[in-house]
Motif scaffolding. Structure first.
Motif, PDB file in Angstrom:
ATOM      1  N   THR A   1       0.673  -1.220   0.075  1.00  0.00           N
ATOM      2  CA  THR A   1      -0.053  -0.030   0.089  1.00  0.00           C
ATOM      3  C   THR A   1       0.870   1.208  -0.011  1.00  0.00           C
ATOM      4  OG1 THR A   1      -1.518  -1.207   0.993  1.00  0.00           O
ATOM      5  CG2 THR A   1      -1.877   1.171   1.222  1.00  0.00           C
ATOM      6  N   LEU A   2       1.999   1.085   0.663  1.00  0.00           N
ATOM      7  CA  LEU A   2       2.564   2.379   0.881  1.00  0.00           C
ATOM      8  C   LEU A   2       3.522   2.582  -0.523  1.00  0.00           C
ATOM      9  CD1 LEU A   2       4.542   1.662   4.447  1.00  0.00           C
ATOM     10  CD2 LEU A   2       2.590   3.033   3.722  1.00  0.00           C
ATOM     11  N   THR A   3       3.627   1.670  -1.490  1.00  0.00           N
ATOM     12  CA  THR A   3       4.294   2.180  -2.770  1.00  0.00           C
ATOM     13  C   THR A   3       2.932   2.861  -3.551  1.00  0.00           C
ATOM     14  OG1 THR A   3       3.242   0.225  -3.749  1.00  0.00           O
ATOM     15  CG2 THR A   3       5.302  -0.088  -2.588  1.00  0.00           C
ATOM     16  N   GLY A   4       1.702   2.676  -2.966  1.00  0.00           N
ATOM     17  CA  GLY A   4       0.794   3.622  -3.570  1.00  0.00           C
ATOM     18  C   GLY A   4       0.081   3.761  -4.640  1.00  0.00           C
ATOM     19  N   ASN A   5      -0.214   2.403  -5.477  1.00  0.00           N
ATOM     20  CA  ASN A   5      -0.917   2.339  -6.758  1.00  0.00           C
ATOM     21  C   ASN A   5      -2.505   2.291  -6.234  1.00  0.00           C
ATOM     22  OD1 ASN A   5      -2.368   0.097  -7.851  1.00  0.00           O
ATOM     23  ND2 ASN A   5      -0.651  -1.119  -7.658  1.00  0.00           N
ATOM     24  N   GLU A   6      -3.232   2.708  -7.115  1.00  0.00           N
ATOM     25  CA  GLU A   6      -4.719   2.892  -6.868  1.00  0.00           C
ATOM     26  C   GLU A   6      -5.305   1.771  -6.502  1.00  0.00           C
ATOM     27  OE1 GLU A   6      -6.569   5.397  -9.505  1.00  0.00           O
ATOM     28  OE2 GLU A   6      -8.607   5.041  -8.522  1.00  0.00           O
TER      29      GLU A   6
ATOM     30  N   ILE B   1     -10.260  -4.162   2.658  1.00  0.00           N
ATOM     31  CA  ILE B   1      -9.806  -5.054   3.790  1.00  0.00           C
ATOM     32  C   ILE B   1      -9.772  -4.502   5.239  1.00  0.00           C
ATOM     33  CG2 ILE B   1      -7.638  -6.196   4.783  1.00  0.00           C
ATOM     34  CD1 ILE B   1      -6.809  -7.470   1.987  1.00  0.00           C
ATOM     35  N   LEU B   2      -9.544  -3.299   5.198  1.00  0.00           N
ATOM     36  CA  LEU B   2      -9.877  -2.718   6.494  1.00  0.00           C
ATOM     37  C   LEU B   2     -11.316  -2.808   6.973  1.00  0.00           C
ATOM     38  CD1 LEU B   2      -7.715   0.646   6.054  1.00  0.00           C
ATOM     39  CD2 LEU B   2      -7.260  -1.164   7.738  1.00  0.00           C
ATOM     40  N   ASP B   3     -12.113  -2.760   6.044  1.00  0.00           N
ATOM     41  CA  ASP B   3     -13.717  -2.687   6.391  1.00  0.00           C
ATOM     42  C   ASP B   3     -13.801  -4.293   6.809  1.00  0.00           C
ATOM     43  OD1 ASP B   3     -14.615  -0.424   5.841  1.00  0.00           O
ATOM     44  OD2 ASP B   3     -16.185  -1.168   4.743  1.00  0.00           O
ATOM     45  N   ASN B   4     -13.381  -5.124   6.201  1.00  0.00           N
ATOM     46  CA  ASN B   4     -13.353  -6.811   6.850  1.00  0.00           C
ATOM     47  C   ASN B   4     -12.846  -6.882   8.018  1.00  0.00           C
ATOM     48  OD1 ASN B   4     -14.616  -7.215   4.224  1.00  0.00           O
ATOM     49  ND2 ASN B   4     -12.768  -8.071   3.392  1.00  0.00           N
ATOM     50  N   LYS B   5     -11.793  -6.093   8.460  1.00  0.00           N
ATOM     51  CA  LYS B   5     -11.253  -6.315   9.761  1.00  0.00           C
ATOM     52  C   LYS B   5     -12.026  -5.639  10.643  1.00  0.00           C
ATOM     53  CE  LYS B   5      -7.699  -8.780   8.730  1.00  0.00           C
ATOM     54  NZ  LYS B   5      -7.520 -10.353   9.259  1.00  0.00           N
ATOM     55  N   ARG B   6     -12.684  -4.441  10.130  1.00  0.00           N
ATOM     56  CA  ARG B   6     -13.519  -3.866  11.282  1.00  0.00           C
ATOM     57  C   ARG B   6     -14.693  -4.590  11.721  1.00  0.00           C
ATOM     58  NH1 ARG B   6     -11.821   1.537  11.532  1.00  0.00           N
ATOM     59  NH2 ARG B   6     -11.117   2.290   9.710  1.00  0.00           N
ATOM     60  N   ALA B   7     -15.050  -5.514  10.578  1.00  0.00           N
ATOM     61  CA  ALA B   7     -16.521  -6.210  10.862  1.00  0.00           C
ATOM     62  C   ALA B   7     -15.892  -7.564  11.745  1.00  0.00           C
ATOM     63  CB  ALA B   7     -16.947  -6.859   9.523  1.00  0.00           C
TER      64      ALA B   7
ATOM     65  N   MET C   1      -6.543   1.300  12.894  1.00  0.00           N
ATOM     66  CA  MET C   1      -7.177   1.114  11.523  1.00  0.00           C
ATOM     67  C   MET C   1      -7.473   2.488  11.101  1.00  0.00           C
ATOM     68  SD  MET C   1      -8.888  -2.749  11.905  1.00  0.00           S
ATOM     69  CE  MET C   1      -9.912  -2.338  10.745  1.00  0.00           C
ATOM     70  N   ASP C   2      -7.957   3.416  11.952  1.00  0.00           N
ATOM     71  CA  ASP C   2      -8.479   4.620  11.496  1.00  0.00           C
ATOM     72  C   ASP C   2      -7.380   5.317  10.810  1.00  0.00           C
ATOM     73  OD1 ASP C   2     -10.992   4.221  12.845  1.00  0.00           O
ATOM     74  OD2 ASP C   2     -10.631   5.237  14.538  1.00  0.00           O
ATOM     75  N   THR C   3      -6.335   5.368  11.517  1.00  0.00           N
ATOM     76  CA  THR C   3      -5.143   6.286  10.862  1.00  0.00           C
ATOM     77  C   THR C   3      -4.729   5.341   9.632  1.00  0.00           C
ATOM     78  OG1 THR C   3      -2.982   5.121  11.622  1.00  0.00           O
ATOM     79  CG2 THR C   3      -4.264   6.643  13.246  1.00  0.00           C
ATOM     80  N   ALA C   4      -4.670   3.984   9.520  1.00  0.00           N
ATOM     81  CA  ALA C   4      -4.364   3.581   8.350  1.00  0.00           C
ATOM     82  C   ALA C   4      -5.339   3.869   7.202  1.00  0.00           C
ATOM     83  CB  ALA C   4      -4.464   1.923   8.528  1.00  0.00           C
TER      84      ALA C   4
ATOM     85  N   ALA D   1      -7.180   6.483   7.183  1.00  0.00           N
ATOM     86  CA  ALA D   1      -7.017   7.888   6.834  1.00  0.00           C
ATOM     87  C   ALA D   1      -5.817   8.182   5.694  1.00  0.00           C
ATOM     88  CB  ALA D   1      -6.558   8.759   8.069  1.00  0.00           C
ATOM     89  N   ARG D   2      -4.719   7.371   6.362  1.00  0.00           N
ATOM     90  CA  ARG D   2      -3.872   7.461   5.033  1.00  0.00           C
ATOM     91  C   ARG D   2      -3.803   7.088   3.619  1.00  0.00           C
ATOM     92  NH1 ARG D   2       1.748   5.785   8.593  1.00  0.00           N
ATOM     93  NH2 ARG D   2       1.192   7.050  10.553  1.00  0.00           N
ATOM     94  N   CYS D   3      -4.600   5.976   3.605  1.00  0.00           N
ATOM     95  CA  CYS D   3      -5.027   5.532   2.477  1.00  0.00           C
ATOM     96  C   CYS D   3      -5.842   6.387   1.682  1.00  0.00           C
ATOM     97  CB  CYS D   3      -6.049   4.151   2.845  1.00  0.00           C
ATOM     98  SG  CYS D   3      -4.940   2.765   2.661  1.00  0.00           S
ATOM     99  N   ARG D   4      -6.701   6.999   2.366  1.00  0.00           N
ATOM    100  CA  ARG D   4      -7.553   8.228   1.401  1.00  0.00           C
ATOM    101  C   ARG D   4      -6.725   9.194   1.325  1.00  0.00           C
ATOM    102  NH1 ARG D   4     -12.261   6.161   1.379  1.00  0.00           N
ATOM    103  NH2 ARG D   4     -13.392   4.919   3.081  1.00  0.00           N
ATOM    104  N   GLU D   5      -5.933   9.841   2.047  1.00  0.00           N
ATOM    105  CA  GLU D   5      -5.010  10.818   1.543  1.00  0.00           C
ATOM    106  C   GLU D   5      -4.262  10.471   0.291  1.00  0.00           C
ATOM    107  OE1 GLU D   5      -2.005  12.830   4.204  1.00  0.00           O
ATOM    108  OE2 GLU D   5      -3.386  12.280   5.805  1.00  0.00           O
ATOM    109  N   ALA D   6      -3.652   9.300   0.292  1.00  0.00           N
ATOM    110  CA  ALA D   6      -2.939   8.878  -0.852  1.00  0.00           C
ATOM    111  C   ALA D   6      -3.806   8.823  -1.919  1.00  0.00           C
ATOM    112  CB  ALA D   6      -2.313   7.671  -0.551  1.00  0.00           C
ATOM    113  N   LEU D   7      -4.980   8.260  -1.931  1.00  0.00           N
ATOM    114  CA  LEU D   7      -6.005   8.023  -2.903  1.00  0.00           C
ATOM    115  C   LEU D   7      -6.276   9.759  -3.417  1.00  0.00           C
ATOM    116  CD1 LEU D   7      -8.545   5.452  -2.323  1.00  0.00           C
ATOM    117  CD2 LEU D   7      -7.114   5.663  -4.430  1.00  0.00           C
ATOM    118  N   ALA D   8      -6.517  10.670  -2.442  1.00  0.00           N
ATOM    119  CA  ALA D   8      -6.714  12.001  -2.852  1.00  0.00           C
ATOM    120  C   ALA D   8      -5.731  12.597  -3.661  1.00  0.00           C
ATOM    121  CB  ALA D   8      -6.981  12.668  -1.743  1.00  0.00           C
ATOM    122  N   ASP D   9      -4.487  12.201  -3.295  1.00  0.00           N
ATOM    123  CA  ASP D   9      -3.291  12.691  -3.917  1.00  0.00           C
ATOM    124  C   ASP D   9      -3.286  12.049  -5.542  1.00  0.00           C
ATOM    125  OD1 ASP D   9      -2.183  14.165  -1.804  1.00  0.00           O
ATOM    126  OD2 ASP D   9      -0.229  13.356  -2.460  1.00  0.00           O
TER     127      ASP D   9
END
Lengths: 148, 148
Positions: free
Chosen positions: A77-82, A91-97, B113-116, B118-126
């Motif tokens: 994820t950190l390498t950051g492609n869409e 996946i975060l959503d699933n984990k939340r569940a 997971m919240d901060t994770a 957030a970072r994802c969404r930031e990266a996406l917005a970028d």
DNA sequence: AATTTACTTTACGTTTACGTAAACTTTATC
DNA sequence: GATAAAGTTTACGTAAACGTAAAGTAAATT
């Protein structure tokens, strides 16, 4: 510079109360990637964080494989492609569940433990009562003659 | 008479989404004690409850052995001598501590997971932003001639 | 009567998460 | 410089929780 930045294997093992064997095993499975000075492992504070996460994961019932999956995914994820980013979000959503389920489980367990405890205390109170009653009876007819 | 009182192995397996193999294994390990009609197992609603508890335990990271210990202890407790009752109370206490730990773990996990996220969404917005900028640039200098 | 369906036991195989021992090297200490 | 302490690899062992046949029984269906 308040934070120590490198750790030996036994330092980490002691801090988190695991064996060095376990730490090496986690490396073997690709969950930790300590640097080396010669043969010797040198753990960074990132490794330390990961170890902490591994152990918390275990307490929460996650297998090492699951935890590794999360680590790997986060690295990608950190390498950051869409596509990766979106995948991570689902996946975060699933984990939340999953966490919700666990919270339910815990709440249930707590309720059941409450009733269990109540029953225990009732039973104890009952025993105490009978004891007192027996003592009273002994006064009426002391020494209830042992059976030979 | 709303509650069904007996179940076949496959009924239970289907209801809780486990294999019959697992159910038999749990019996083997002394966690379930179904009655028999000839060879065939007949599960009571008590067995059903126990199976539910087994599976919840698993989700919470308990081993079958731990769960069995609790079952056995509870059974002994029901016979009700004082020492057993007191032992049960301390064990309940310990389990409560474990649950507290798990709640902490879950809370921590949720924060991370919240901060994770957030970072994802930031990266996406970028990424979106850069896309738009590129589109703008294409208007200034359309078809940026491929490198051969 | 033959077949299907559900159930049974027995038993060997597998994965996970390490434990444990053996034999060796490197680093610190006396 | 000997020795202890901490680290290393290699490798076999183990307990838990099933999976996966194999081979048989018992009841219901066609």
């Amino acid at each position: 510079m308040a934070e120590k930045t490198t750790y030996s294997i036994s330092e980490l093992a002691k801090e988190f109360d695991v064996t060095t064997r376990s730490v090496r095993f986690y490396e073997d499975q690709g969950l930790l990637k300590p640097a080396r000075r010669g043969q010797t492992r040198i753990f960074s504070s990132k490794d330390r964080v990961r170890l902490k996460l591994i152990l918390r994961g275990k307490r929460m019932g996650f297998s090492l494989a699951e935890t590794k999956e999360l680590f790997d995914l986060w690295d990608e994820t950190l390498t950051g492609n869409e596509k990766q980013l979106l995948k991570m979000l689902t996946i975060l959503d699933n984990k939340r569940a999953q966490l919700e389920q666990q919270k339910n489980d815990i709440a249930q367990a707590e309720m059941e433990m409450d009733t269990a405890e109540a029953r225990c205390r009732e039973a104890l109170a009952d025993l105490q009562k009978r004891k007192r009653q027996q003592k009273g009876a002994e006064k009426e007819a002391p020494e209830p003659a042992e059976q030979k």
